[in-house]
Design a protein around this motif. Structure first.
Motif, PDB file in Angstrom:
ATOM      1  N   HIS A  42      10.650   2.330   3.791  1.00  0.00           N
ATOM      2  CA  HIS A  42       9.410   3.109   3.762  1.00  0.00           C
ATOM      3  C   HIS A  42       8.939   3.306   2.328  1.00  0.00           C
ATOM      4  CE1 HIS A  42      11.244   4.172   7.622  1.00  0.00           C
ATOM      5  NE2 HIS A  42       9.986   4.160   8.039  1.00  0.00           N
ATOM      6  N   MET A  43       7.646   3.577   2.201  1.00  0.00           N
ATOM      7  CA  MET A  43       7.094   3.870   0.881  1.00  0.00           C
ATOM      8  C   MET A  43       5.942   4.843   1.017  1.00  0.00           C
ATOM      9  SD  MET A  43       5.018   0.454  -0.144  1.00  0.00           S
ATOM     10  CE  MET A  43       3.738  -0.220   0.890  1.00  0.00           C
ATOM     11  N   LEU A  44       5.773   5.654  -0.021  1.00  0.00           N
ATOM     12  CA  LEU A  44       4.596   6.511  -0.153  1.00  0.00           C
ATOM     13  C   LEU A  44       3.624   5.798  -1.070  1.00  0.00           C
ATOM     14  CD1 LEU A  44       5.828  10.178  -0.701  1.00  0.00           C
ATOM     15  CD2 LEU A  44       4.651   9.254   1.276  1.00  0.00           C
ATOM     16  N   GLN A  45       2.349   5.916  -0.754  1.00  0.00           N
ATOM     17  CA  GLN A  45       1.318   5.283  -1.563  1.00  0.00           C
ATOM     18  C   GLN A  45       0.270   6.320  -1.954  1.00  0.00           C
ATOM     19  OE1 GLN A  45       0.338   1.204   0.307  1.00  0.00           O
ATOM     20  NE2 GLN A  45       0.471   2.630   2.014  1.00  0.00           N
ATOM     21  N   ILE A  46      -0.237   6.188  -3.154  1.00  0.00           N
ATOM     22  CA  ILE A  46      -1.372   6.985  -3.615  1.00  0.00           C
ATOM     23  C   ILE A  46      -2.441   5.983  -4.003  1.00  0.00           C
ATOM     24  CG2 ILE A  46      -2.248   8.644  -5.298  1.00  0.00           C
ATOM     25  CD1 ILE A  46      -0.060   9.803  -3.550  1.00  0.00           C
ATOM     26  N   GLY A  47      -3.609   6.121  -3.426  1.00  0.00           N
ATOM     27  CA  GLY A  47      -4.651   5.164  -3.743  1.00  0.00           C
ATOM     28  C   GLY A  47      -5.988   5.563  -3.178  1.00  0.00           C
ATOM     29  N   THR A  48      -6.853   4.574  -3.108  1.00  0.00           N
ATOM     30  CA  THR A  48      -8.193   4.754  -2.572  1.00  0.00           C
ATOM     31  C   THR A  48      -8.457   3.632  -1.572  1.00  0.00           C
ATOM     32  OG1 THR A  48      -9.156   3.431  -4.350  1.00  0.00           O
ATOM     33  CG2 THR A  48      -9.066   5.805  -4.700  1.00  0.00           C
ATOM     34  N   ARG A  49      -9.380   3.860  -0.700  1.00  0.00           N
ATOM     35  CA  ARG A  49      -9.803   2.826   0.244  1.00  0.00           C
ATOM     36  C   ARG A  49     -11.050   2.158  -0.315  1.00  0.00           C
ATOM     37  NH1 ARG A  49      -6.069   1.587   3.863  1.00  0.00           N
ATOM     38  NH2 ARG A  49      -5.139   3.401   4.795  1.00  0.00           N
ATOM     39  N   GLY A  50     -11.028   0.834  -0.356  1.00  0.00           N
ATOM     40  CA  GLY A  50     -12.187   0.092  -0.830  1.00  0.00           C
ATOM     41  C   GLY A  50     -13.391   0.348   0.062  1.00  0.00           C
ATOM     42  N   ARG A  52     -15.951  -1.450   0.880  1.00  0.00           N
ATOM     43  CA  ARG A  52     -16.449  -2.552   1.711  1.00  0.00           C
ATOM     44  C   ARG A  52     -15.420  -3.072   2.695  1.00  0.00           C
ATOM     45  NH1 ARG A  52     -20.766  -5.724  -1.868  1.00  0.00           N
ATOM     46  NH2 ARG A  52     -21.447  -3.915  -3.033  1.00  0.00           N
ATOM     47  N   ASN A  53     -14.175  -3.248   2.235  1.00  0.00           N
ATOM     48  CA  ASN A  53     -13.193  -3.865   3.107  1.00  0.00           C
ATOM     49  C   ASN A  53     -12.153  -2.875   3.639  1.00  0.00           C
ATOM     50  OD1 ASN A  53     -11.656  -3.385   0.865  1.00  0.00           O
ATOM     51  ND2 ASN A  53     -11.331  -5.531   0.338  1.00  0.00           N
ATOM     52  N   GLY A  54     -12.170  -1.635   3.180  1.00  0.00           N
ATOM     53  CA  GLY A  54     -11.217  -0.641   3.651  1.00  0.00           C
ATOM     54  C   GLY A  54      -9.793  -0.878   3.190  1.00  0.00           C
ATOM     55  N   GLN A  55      -9.601  -1.844   2.288  1.00  0.00           N
ATOM     56  CA  GLN A  55      -8.270  -2.161   1.790  1.00  0.00           C
ATOM     57  C   GLN A  55      -7.761  -1.052   0.874  1.00  0.00           C
ATOM     58  OE1 GLN A  55      -8.276  -6.007   0.011  1.00  0.00           O
ATOM     59  NE2 GLN A  55      -6.130  -6.369   0.452  1.00  0.00           N
ATOM     60  N   PHE A  56      -6.454  -0.802   0.932  1.00  0.00           N
ATOM     61  CA  PHE A  56      -5.840   0.261   0.140  1.00  0.00           C
ATOM     62  C   PHE A  56      -5.577  -0.239  -1.281  1.00  0.00           C
ATOM     63  CE2 PHE A  56      -2.635   3.336  -1.118  1.00  0.00           C
ATOM     64  CZ  PHE A  56      -3.128   4.494  -0.559  1.00  0.00           C
ATOM     65  N   ASP A  57      -6.140   0.428  -2.271  1.00  0.00           N
ATOM     66  CA  ASP A  57      -5.926   0.090  -3.681  1.00  0.00           C
ATOM     67  C   ASP A  57      -5.046   1.151  -4.309  1.00  0.00           C
ATOM     68  OD1 ASP A  57      -7.661  -2.171  -3.596  1.00  0.00           O
ATOM     69  OD2 ASP A  57      -9.386  -0.828  -3.767  1.00  0.00           O
ATOM     70  N   HIS A  58      -3.869   0.749  -4.828  1.00  0.00           N
ATOM     71  CA  HIS A  58      -2.919   1.695  -5.411  1.00  0.00           C
ATOM     72  C   HIS A  58      -3.423   2.263  -6.732  1.00  0.00           C
ATOM     73  CE1 HIS A  58      -0.146  -0.642  -2.783  1.00  0.00           C
ATOM     74  NE2 HIS A  58       0.240   0.590  -2.507  1.00  0.00           N
ATOM     75  N   VAL A  59      -3.262   3.571  -6.902  1.00  0.00           N
ATOM     76  CA  VAL A  59      -3.584   4.236  -8.166  1.00  0.00           C
ATOM     77  C   VAL A  59      -2.340   4.231  -9.062  1.00  0.00           C
ATOM     78  CG1 VAL A  59      -4.342   6.412  -9.207  1.00  0.00           C
ATOM     79  CG2 VAL A  59      -5.332   5.664  -7.055  1.00  0.00           C
ATOM     80  N   VAL A  60      -1.172   4.398  -8.448  1.00  0.00           N
ATOM     81  CA  VAL A  60       0.123   4.291  -9.141  1.00  0.00           C
ATOM     82  C   VAL A  60       1.020   3.412  -8.269  1.00  0.00           C
ATOM     83  CG1 VAL A  60      -0.027   6.525 -10.300  1.00  0.00           C
ATOM     84  CG2 VAL A  60       1.012   6.398  -8.057  1.00  0.00           C
ATOM     85  N   PRO A  61       2.086   2.845  -8.839  1.00  0.00           N
ATOM     86  CA  PRO A  61       2.988   2.031  -8.023  1.00  0.00           C
ATOM     87  C   PRO A  61       3.579   2.855  -6.874  1.00  0.00           C
ATOM     88  CG  PRO A  61       3.475   1.726 -10.354  1.00  0.00           C
ATOM     89  CD  PRO A  61       2.496   2.865 -10.242  1.00  0.00           C
ATOM     90  N   PRO A  62       3.836   2.220  -5.717  1.00  0.00           N
ATOM     91  CA  PRO A  62       4.389   2.943  -4.571  1.00  0.00           C
ATOM     92  C   PRO A  62       5.750   3.564  -4.876  1.00  0.00           C
ATOM     93  CG  PRO A  62       3.668   0.741  -3.934  1.00  0.00           C
ATOM     94  CD  PRO A  62       3.595   0.817  -5.423  1.00  0.00           C
ATOM     95  N   LEU A  63       6.074   4.618  -4.148  1.00  0.00           N
ATOM     96  CA  LEU A  63       7.369   5.288  -4.235  1.00  0.00           C
ATOM     97  C   LEU A  63       8.187   4.846  -3.021  1.00  0.00           C
ATOM     98  CD1 LEU A  63       8.912   7.474  -5.922  1.00  0.00           C
ATOM     99  CD2 LEU A  63       8.096   9.128  -4.230  1.00  0.00           C
ATOM    100  N   TYR A  64       9.255   4.076  -3.258  1.00  0.00           N
ATOM    101  CA  TYR A  64      10.084   3.543  -2.183  1.00  0.00           C
ATOM    102  C   TYR A  64      11.189   4.516  -1.795  1.00  0.00           C
ATOM    103  CZ  TYR A  64       7.705  -0.823  -3.118  1.00  0.00           C
ATOM    104  OH  TYR A  64       6.739  -1.775  -3.285  1.00  0.00           O
ATOM    105  N   GLU A  65      11.530   4.523  -0.520  1.00  0.00           N
ATOM    106  CA  GLU A  65      12.556   5.397   0.054  1.00  0.00           C
ATOM    107  C   GLU A  65      12.335   6.856  -0.355  1.00  0.00           C
ATOM    108  OE1 GLU A  65      14.511   4.405   2.421  1.00  0.00           O
ATOM    109  OE2 GLU A  65      13.743   2.379   2.166  1.00  0.00           O
ATOM    110  N   PRO A  66      11.122   7.382  -0.130  1.00  0.00           N
ATOM    111  CA  PRO A  66      10.812   8.754  -0.543  1.00  0.00           C
ATOM    112  C   PRO A  66      11.574   9.786   0.285  1.00  0.00           C
ATOM    113  CG  PRO A  66       9.066   7.912   0.831  1.00  0.00           C
ATOM    114  CD  PRO A  66      10.014   6.766   0.605  1.00  0.00           C
ATOM    115  N   LYS A  67      11.985  10.838  -0.377  1.00  0.00           N
ATOM    116  CA  LYS A  67      12.631  11.986   0.270  1.00  0.00           C
ATOM    117  C   LYS A  67      11.854  13.230  -0.136  1.00  0.00           C
ATOM    118  CE  LYS A  67      16.254   9.567   1.628  1.00  0.00           C
ATOM    119  NZ  LYS A  67      15.737   8.423   2.286  1.00  0.00           N
TER     120      LYS A  67
END
Length: 103
Positions: A42-50, A52-67
């Protein structure tokens, strides 16, 4: 959900108290499952949705195995603290903590 995120570590080392407040990022918080040849988790993501295409754009690198290690209300806003791993400069995983403020 929209959050303001403070990264509490740099290259795996905890930054000095108050330093993280100088560089918050704002975006949408979401959790996702990911699977590659070498990784499944699993990963947590922080970003924005484009727009036009609704694609997720990361603002910072994802956080893997979040607790989730802490959740509390402070000054009328909810704050959550997560710990996990981010990809470091050389591609190896480094410990990272996020302080997420909702709203």
């Amino acid at each position: 959900m929209r959050v303001v995120v403070y990264q509490l570590r740099q290259d795996g080392k905890r930054v000095e108290e108050g330093t993280h407040l100088d560089r918050p990022v704002t975006g949408l918080l979401s959790m996702a499952s990911t699977e590659t040849v070498n990784y499944h988790g699993h990963m947590l993501q922080i970003g924005t949705r484009g727009p036009r295409n609704g694609q997720f754009d990361h603002v910072v690198p994802p956080l893997y195995e979040p607790k989730l290690v802490d959740m509390r209300e402070r000054s009328g806003k909810w704050r959550m603290r997560f710990i996990g791993f981010q990809a470091g400069k050389d591609g190896a995983g480094v410990v990272q903590e996020w302080l997420c403020e909702i709203g």
